[in-house]
Design a protein around this motif. Structure first.
Motif, short mmCIF file in Angstrom:
data_model
loop_
_atom_site.label_atom_id
_atom_site.label_comp_id
_atom_site.label_asym_id
_atom_site.label_seq_id
_atom_site.Cartn_x
_atom_site.Cartn_y
_atom_site.Cartn_z
N UNK A 201 0.85 -1.25 0.05
CA UNK A 201 -0.14 0.06 0.20
C UNK A 201 0.83 1.10 -0.15
N UNK A 202 1.82 1.20 0.91
CA UNK A 202 2.66 2.60 0.95
C UNK A 202 3.72 2.76 -0.10
N UNK A 203 3.98 1.80 -0.88
CA UNK A 203 5.06 2.01 -2.01
C UNK A 203 4.55 1.69 -3.45
N UNK A 204 3.36 1.14 -3.29
CA UNK A 204 2.95 0.77 -4.69
C UNK A 204 2.38 1.94 -5.61
N UNK A 329 -4.00 5.35 -2.34
CA UNK A 329 -3.27 6.65 -2.86
C UNK A 329 -2.35 6.40 -3.69
N UNK A 330 -2.17 7.29 -4.87
CA UNK A 330 -1.14 6.94 -5.92
C UNK A 330 -0.94 8.36 -6.53
N UNK A 331 0.13 8.41 -7.19
CA UNK A 331 1.00 9.59 -7.76
C UNK A 331 0.63 9.45 -9.16
N UNK A 332 0.32 10.83 -9.90
CA UNK A 332 0.40 10.78 -11.20
C UNK A 332 0.69 12.10 -11.91
N UNK A 333 1.14 12.02 -13.34
CA UNK A 333 1.34 13.25 -13.90
C UNK A 333 0.09 13.72 -14.49
N UNK A 334 -0.07 14.98 -14.26
CA UNK A 334 -1.15 15.76 -15.12
C UNK A 334 -0.45 16.66 -16.35
#
Length: 596
Positions: A201-204, A329-334
């Protein structure tokens, strides 16, 4: 296996440092030829296309799996051939070879009633039945068989795995430090293996970055190439020292290489699978016959591994954002300006520099349309409204100059501050214009102005892009204006505003322009047409303000005290002698009146 059963399912847990799994069917009795299928699969029960072996054609009936997945369950399915009657008895053994001690083979998991190896049956319709049906034991066999020594594959060895130290900096920002690193030595005779542990969860939700940089001075003039193989769950350290692949029949990893010509190699894995990732580094020398093991050359490599939210922080044409879907929770580029890709690096559909400049100029110069409303407000003595329009024009211009992607960008302050001031100025322009149209008492109008500014600031802090941030204050202000106009109409017994010219040439055109602006903002504006639809929005809103702003209010019709005219009227005077009692009372009434 009873006649009504088609198969038996077993499972066995494979611990770490297991280099080989050998599954074997022994002592098959009851039917001639042992008509059984042996299927093995990791992590889930076998399917029709899983690794299978026909026991009628192979004696002994055994399946060997090299480099199995560590810390996972392996499922063993023994299936009967169609049309075989009667009961079949057999024995299943699973032997696990510890790669750190190749001569040691752990005993098979018997008896089958053990908790880690509970057999299950598949029904005739393909459903999973939960009745226990342990296969019969051979009466001559022991309950706990001894260790069965087998010959390990040629050259199979297990190298020590060096751990990494985890250092969390921020969300999806983790650095993995190597003990006695970051420079690592790769000897010529064996690989160097490192492990990177990613937490569930924390690193995926981020990006796993790996960087290899070769120290060319450590090669001593030799043509050495360092190969790196990054694989999940098990290290790929084959006994073939000349192999440069990073895949087997059941495993596939990521291959990197550095040499004197290309001394830097990078690998990025978006949204990596959690668990243990193993990096195996080995050095090979290039010869006329291919790659061969080097002699007496220890290559030195700079190794850097870390987690980041986005690739290269999305570059200059994108913005890295943290997103949440349910509890994930995840990160992505807009990406902007037509750029695409994981890190906004794909320029196949990117906008040109001239197009970016044109869009920036349209968005910024369209705010000049607020100059006429400012002039009208100043001329009509609406100074507070004029100040709001100037505020909106200023911050809208510089917000759009800072909001553009790429290189056509100019920011006079932080982006968040410019955005807040632009949104607040736009909403306040609508608010003060409608309140001014209501022609309320000065005290009431000032209270509504201040109250609107505070409530709009609160609404923008909660959600800046909400449609009701615009429609809510507009409808509320229109309600106040409607109540004021209705009350004035009832009191005067005449429609307000009273002149048809005001309705025909100002109110109706201004209302239509404002409605068109709201419809464009709510239903037409998208990311693709933003630069010209939003510019039209600026023009329409500013134009509607010029039409809707009421004219200068006339002076009040109440009459004040009239000024005195000379030679008219009279003035009562006080005689000092009378006050002192020195005047005759008979003439007091005459002396106390003075005409002017």
């Amino acid at each position: 296996m009873a006649p009504h059963n088609r198969s038996c399912l077993y499972k066995v847990f494979v611990p770490s440092y297991t280099s080989r799994v050998l599954v074997e069917v022994l002592r098959c009795r009851g039917v001639e030829g042992c008509p059984l299928w042996l299927r093995v699969r990791a992590k889930a029960p076998p399917l029709h296309n899983s690794t299978a072996l026909d026991c009628r054609e192979h004696t002994p009936c055994q399946l060997a799996l090299d480099l199995p997945f560590w810390q996972h369950w392996y499922y063993v399915l023994v299936e009967k051939h169609p049309g075989v009657p009667g009961t079949i008895s057999f024995q299943v053994t699973v032997q696990l070879t510890d790669c750190s001690r190749p001569s040691l083979v752990r005993p098979p998991f018997l008896p089958p009633s053990a908790s880690m190896n509970m057999p299950h049956s598949f029904g005739s319709a393909g459903g999973l039945a939960l009745e226990d049906s342990p296969p019969p034991m051979d009466p001559n066999s022991t309950k706990h068989p001894s260790t069965i020594p087998i010959a390990s594959p040629a050259g199979e060895r297990c190298w020590p795995v060096r751990p990494t130290l985890r250092n969390e900096l921020d969300t999806f920002s983790v650095h993995f430090y190597i003990f006695f690193g970051p420079n690592v030595s790769v000897p010529p005779d064996r690989p160097a293996v490192f492990v990177i542990n990613l937490l569930p969860v924390l690193d995926s939700g981020g990006v796993l970055n790996l960087e290899l940089r070769l120290n060319v001075s450590s090669l001593c003039g030799e043509n050495v190439t360092v190969f790196g193989c990054l694989n999940h769950e098990v290290p790929l350290t084959s006994g073939d020292n000349t192999s440069v692949t990073c895949a087997t029949e059941s495993l596939a990893g990521f291959l990197l290489s550095v040499n004197a010509t290309a001394s830097l190699s990078r690998l990025r894995i978006p949204y990596p699978q959690t668990g243990s990732w193993y990096l195996s580094l080995r050095s090979l020398c290039a010869t006329e016959h291919g790659f061969e093991p080097c002699t007496n050359v220890t290559a030195e490599v700079y190794l850097r591994a870390y987690l980041s939210p986005c690739i290269n922080d999305c570059g200059i044409y994108g913005q890295c954002k943290l997103l949440r879907t349910n509890n994930y929770l995840y990160a992505a580029c807009e990406c902007k300006a037509g750029w695409n890709g994981w890190g906004c690096t794909d320029n196949a559909e990117a906008f040109s520099y001239g197009f970016q400049l044109l869009s920036t100029l349209l968005l910024c110069l369209s705010n000049v349309m607020f100059v006429p409303p400012v002039a009208i407000a100043v001329r009509s003595h609406y100074l507070l409204e004029a100040a709001v329009y100037i505020f909106t024009m200023f911050f809208s211009t510089f917000y759009h100059a800072c909001d553009q992607p790429g290189i056509v960008v100019f920011c006079i302050m932080e982006y968040d501050v410019l955005q807040f001031c632009d949104f607040l100025g736009s909403l306040m322009s609508v608010w003060v214009t409608v309140i001014a149209m209501a022609r309320l008492q000065p005290v009431v109008k000032q209270v509504l102005y201040l109250l609107g500014a505070m409530l709009l600031s609160m609404a923008l802090q909660m959600d800046r892009h909400g449609l009701w941030n615009l429609l809510g204050p507009s409808l509320f202000a229109l309600g106040i204006m409607a109540i004021a106009w209705t009350a004035r109409t009832i009191r005067r017994r005449h429609c307000y505003p009273p002149t048809w010219k005001r309705w025909a040439f100002y109110l109706c055109p201004g209302a239509l322009i404002a409605a068109a602006a709201v419809l464009l903002y709510a239903f037409v504006e998208t990311e693709e047409n933003y630069f010209y639809i939003h510019s039209i929005w600026h023009l329409l809103i500013a134009g509607s303000v010029g039409f809707l702003l009421p004219p200068r209010s006339k002076p009040s019709g109440r009459l004040g005290p009239l000024p005195r005219r000379k030679g008219c009227g009279y003035q009562l005077c006080v005689n000092e002698q009378e006050e002192l009692g020195l005047v005759d009372p008979a003439v007091a009434s005459i002396n106390s009146i003075c005409t002017s």
